[in-house]
Motif scaffolding. Structure first.
Motif, PDB file in Angstrom:
ATOM      1  N   MET A   1       0.828  -1.202   0.000  1.00  0.00           N
ATOM      2  CA  MET A   1       0.000   0.000   0.000  1.00  0.00           C
ATOM      3  C   MET A   1       0.863   1.253   0.000  1.00  0.00           C
ATOM      4  O   MET A   1       0.578   2.206  -0.719  1.00  0.00           O
ATOM      5  CB  MET A   1      -0.947  -0.021   1.204  1.00  0.00           C
ATOM      6  N   ARG A   2       1.931   1.248   0.800  1.00  0.00           N
ATOM      7  CA  ARG A   2       2.832   2.406   0.822  1.00  0.00           C
ATOM      8  C   ARG A   2       3.449   2.653  -0.546  1.00  0.00           C
ATOM      9  O   ARG A   2       3.562   3.799  -0.984  1.00  0.00           O
ATOM     10  CB  ARG A   2       3.936   2.208   1.862  1.00  0.00           C
TER      11      ARG A   2
ATOM     12  N   GLU B   1       0.757   4.156  -2.813  1.00  0.00           N
ATOM     13  CA  GLU B   1       0.475   5.543  -2.430  1.00  0.00           C
ATOM     14  C   GLU B   1       1.605   6.467  -2.860  1.00  0.00           C
ATOM     15  O   GLU B   1       1.370   7.597  -3.294  1.00  0.00           O
ATOM     16  CB  GLU B   1       0.232   5.637  -0.928  1.00  0.00           C
ATOM     17  N   GLU B   2       2.841   5.993  -2.756  1.00  0.00           N
ATOM     18  CA  GLU B   2       3.985   6.798  -3.189  1.00  0.00           C
ATOM     19  C   GLU B   2       3.962   6.995  -4.704  1.00  0.00           C
ATOM     20  O   GLU B   2       4.239   8.088  -5.205  1.00  0.00           O
ATOM     21  CB  GLU B   2       5.301   6.143  -2.760  1.00  0.00           C
TER      22      GLU B   2
ATOM     23  N   VAL C   1       1.294   7.059  -6.583  1.00  0.00           N
ATOM     24  CA  VAL C   1       0.212   8.019  -6.837  1.00  0.00           C
ATOM     25  C   VAL C   1       0.678   9.432  -6.511  1.00  0.00           C
ATOM     26  O   VAL C   1       0.439  10.368  -7.277  1.00  0.00           O
ATOM     27  CB  VAL C   1      -1.059   7.650  -6.038  1.00  0.00           C
ATOM     28  N   ARG C   2       1.376   9.590  -5.397  1.00  0.00           N
ATOM     29  CA  ARG C   2       1.882  10.916  -5.015  1.00  0.00           C
ATOM     30  C   ARG C   2       2.820  11.469  -6.077  1.00  0.00           C
ATOM     31  O   ARG C   2       2.691  12.616  -6.513  1.00  0.00           O
ATOM     32  CB  ARG C   2       2.600  10.844  -3.672  1.00  0.00           C
TER      33      ARG C   2
ATOM     34  N   ARG D   1       0.859  12.309  -9.281  1.00  0.00           N
ATOM     35  CA  ARG D   1       0.062  13.524  -9.094  1.00  0.00           C
ATOM     36  C   ARG D   1       0.945  14.773  -9.187  1.00  0.00           C
ATOM     37  O   ARG D   1       0.615  15.740  -9.871  1.00  0.00           O
ATOM     38  CB  ARG D   1      -0.660  13.478  -7.746  1.00  0.00           C
TER      39      ARG D   1
ATOM     40  N   ASP E   1      -5.960   7.768  -7.779  1.00  0.00           N
ATOM     41  CA  ASP E   1      -5.876   7.133  -6.470  1.00  0.00           C
ATOM     42  C   ASP E   1      -5.409   5.693  -6.619  1.00  0.00           C
ATOM     43  O   ASP E   1      -5.252   5.195  -7.729  1.00  0.00           O
ATOM     44  CB  ASP E   1      -7.248   7.146  -5.796  1.00  0.00           C
ATOM     45  N   VAL E   2      -5.195   5.043  -5.502  1.00  0.00           N
ATOM     46  CA  VAL E   2      -4.889   3.618  -5.487  1.00  0.00           C
ATOM     47  C   VAL E   2      -6.200   2.863  -5.684  1.00  0.00           C
ATOM     48  O   VAL E   2      -7.215   3.194  -5.065  1.00  0.00           O
ATOM     49  CB  VAL E   2      -4.237   3.204  -4.145  1.00  0.00           C
TER      50      VAL E   2
ATOM     51  N   ALA F   1      -5.756  -3.281  -4.182  1.00  0.00           N
ATOM     52  CA  ALA F   1      -5.023  -3.062  -2.938  1.00  0.00           C
ATOM     53  C   ALA F   1      -5.400  -4.096  -1.887  1.00  0.00           C
ATOM     54  O   ALA F   1      -4.594  -4.436  -1.021  1.00  0.00           O
ATOM     55  CB  ALA F   1      -5.294  -1.658  -2.400  1.00  0.00           C
TER      56      ALA F   1
ATOM     57  N   VAL G   1      -2.862   1.495  -9.924  1.00  0.00           N
ATOM     58  CA  VAL G   1      -3.146   2.919  -9.781  1.00  0.00           C
ATOM     59  C   VAL G   1      -4.332   3.222 -10.687  1.00  0.00           C
ATOM     60  O   VAL G   1      -4.304   2.922 -11.880  1.00  0.00           O
ATOM     61  CB  VAL G   1      -1.928   3.780 -10.171  1.00  0.00           C
TER      62      VAL G   1
END
Length: 74
Positions: A9-10, A13-14, A16-17, A20, A34-35, A40, A49
């Motif tokens: 998950m991390r 999320e990274e 996606v960050r 973005r 988003d994820v 997930a 993603v």
């Protein structure tokens, strides 16, 4: 290497960050980036993603940016 669910998950999320931030840097915003929740929750591979949906203006802006970048590399 097998990742724990938390590490998976991390990582997602990274990603996606970073995506973005990169998109915003060229003036493109995907409001629903988003994820993907379904992937997930799985236990195989990394989550997907979800780029989500975007309006026509966003799609055209993304196409223009990609076209510019492709031309710069030629």
């Amino acid at each position: 290497m097998v990742l724990t669910p938390k590490e998976r998950m991390r990582a997602a999320e990274e990603a996606v960050r970073q995506l973005r931030e990169s998109l915003e840097g060229v003036g493109v915003t995907f409001p629903s980036l988003d994820v993907d929740g379904v992937s997930a929750a799985g236990t195989y591979g990394l989550p997907l993603v979800d780029l989500g949906r975007c309006n026509l203006d966003t799609a055209l802006r993304l196409a223009a940016v990609l076209h510019e970048r492709a031309g710069a590399g030629a």
